[in-house]
Design an enzyme around this catalytic site. Sequence first.
Site, PDB file in Angstrom:
ATOM      1  N   HIS A  90      -3.827   6.905   3.083  1.00 55.16           N
ATOM      2  CA  HIS A  90      -4.149   5.604   2.507  1.00 55.16           C
ATOM      3  C   HIS A  90      -5.507   5.173   3.049  1.00 55.16           C
ATOM      4  CE1 HIS A  90      -4.154   1.583   1.184  1.00 55.16           C
ATOM      5  NE2 HIS A  90      -3.824   1.031   2.335  1.00 55.16           N
ATOM      6  N   ASN A  96     -10.149  -0.508  -0.107  1.00 53.47           N
ATOM      7  CA  ASN A  96      -8.684  -0.400  -0.016  1.00 53.47           C
ATOM      8  C   ASN A  96      -8.086  -0.825  -1.357  1.00 53.47           C
ATOM      9  OD1 ASN A  96      -5.948  -0.733   0.436  1.00 53.47           O
ATOM     10  ND2 ASN A  96      -6.195  -1.796   2.391  1.00 53.47           N
ATOM     11  N   CYS A 129       0.810  -1.230   0.000  1.00 54.58           N
ATOM     12  CA  CYS A 129       0.000   0.000   0.000  1.00 54.58           C
ATOM     13  C   CYS A 129       0.838   1.273   0.000  1.00 54.58           C
ATOM     14  CB  CYS A 129      -0.934   0.008   1.199  1.00 54.58           C
ATOM     15  SG  CYS A 129      -1.993  -1.432   1.237  1.00 54.58           S
TER      16      CYS A 129
END
Length: 323
Positions: A250, A280, A112
Amino acid sequence: MYSRIAGTGSYLPERVLSNADLEKTLDTNDEWIRTRTGIERRHIAAPGQTTVDLAEQAARRAIEAAGVSPSEIDFIAFGTTTPDLVFPNCGVLLQARLGVRGCPALAIETACTGFIYALSIADKFVRSGEAKCALVVGAETLSRITDYADRSTAILFGDGAGAVILRPSSEAGLLSTHLHADGEYRDLLYSRGGVSRGFVDPETGKPDIAIRMAGNEVFKIAVTKLGAAVDEALAANSLEKSAIDWLIPHQANIRIIQAMARRLDMPMERVILTIQEHGNTSAASVPMALDVGVRDGRIKRGDTLLLEAFGGGFTWGSALVRY
Ligand code: ACO
């Protein structure tokens, strides 16, 4: 010399997978997913649609927004954990799609945090004068490594792509980037398969590359590490919390994002939130959120932005940006 974001772009695949859709196949419910994660729906790539397909759309939008032509691009940094091929890397594949030839093109595989790492590397090339028009991408097809029978991860992930163009500028610009990793945590969040290790689960003998995550433990460490990365970015620039106009986090979990906003004494109105729509999307989440904020007019030239991300590895990092 600074590097400056000249344009942003993003792309979401058409197909939407809602919480109600997941309720049909999993022992879960919309209420649990929304309250524990903030996610309402996520977008899923069509069969055959790859990470580079998504990235190309996002890159073209960033190129258009920056007012440059693809032939001006002289550096490509591509963050992804779900590449089309083992090689050529996604940066090179994207280069060919855009008709760019000869410039360096690399992929960064830091889960990520992939976009923050890619941004940091591209920033150094632009600042040093080696690049004058860098394309930085975060793109993923996480649906390809999601186990849709595992309710603890199937609800979280989505597909998408985001991109920015960086150009040299005598005015700030990217103020600083801060990158970290700690492989001691590898067992808390990882994908089970790989080229060298193999794609078969040694226990079951079945093919398996799915994401495995000890969510609760990841959650606690993410809050601590991200908090430190945020403080580090402010200290490096001698800035007070009040100097931050927008937090672009994020998008892993609304509760982690709220914890970061509290740490910065920021109201949630100053946070760009896309988790409800995007889920996500790993390396794509920060550049997509940035593009959403820029295109809907909330983020304006001169605003100070704090970007942060945390992912498998663990890897984590932040970037302080004068837009
Ligand atoms: N629906 C209903 N119940 C569920 C679901 C579901 N989808 N998933 C888990 N549960 C249950 C569990 O079985 C457990 O039940 P029990 O109490 O009877 O044992 C209960 O809900 C609580 O489970 P927890 O795992 O403790 O739930 P938590 O509140 O921690 O939320 C989540 C889980 C959303 C995964 C959260 O821990 C999280 O977001 N973690 C961080 C994720 C992250 O930041 N990842 C890093 C980036 S991702 C990347 O790098 C690819």
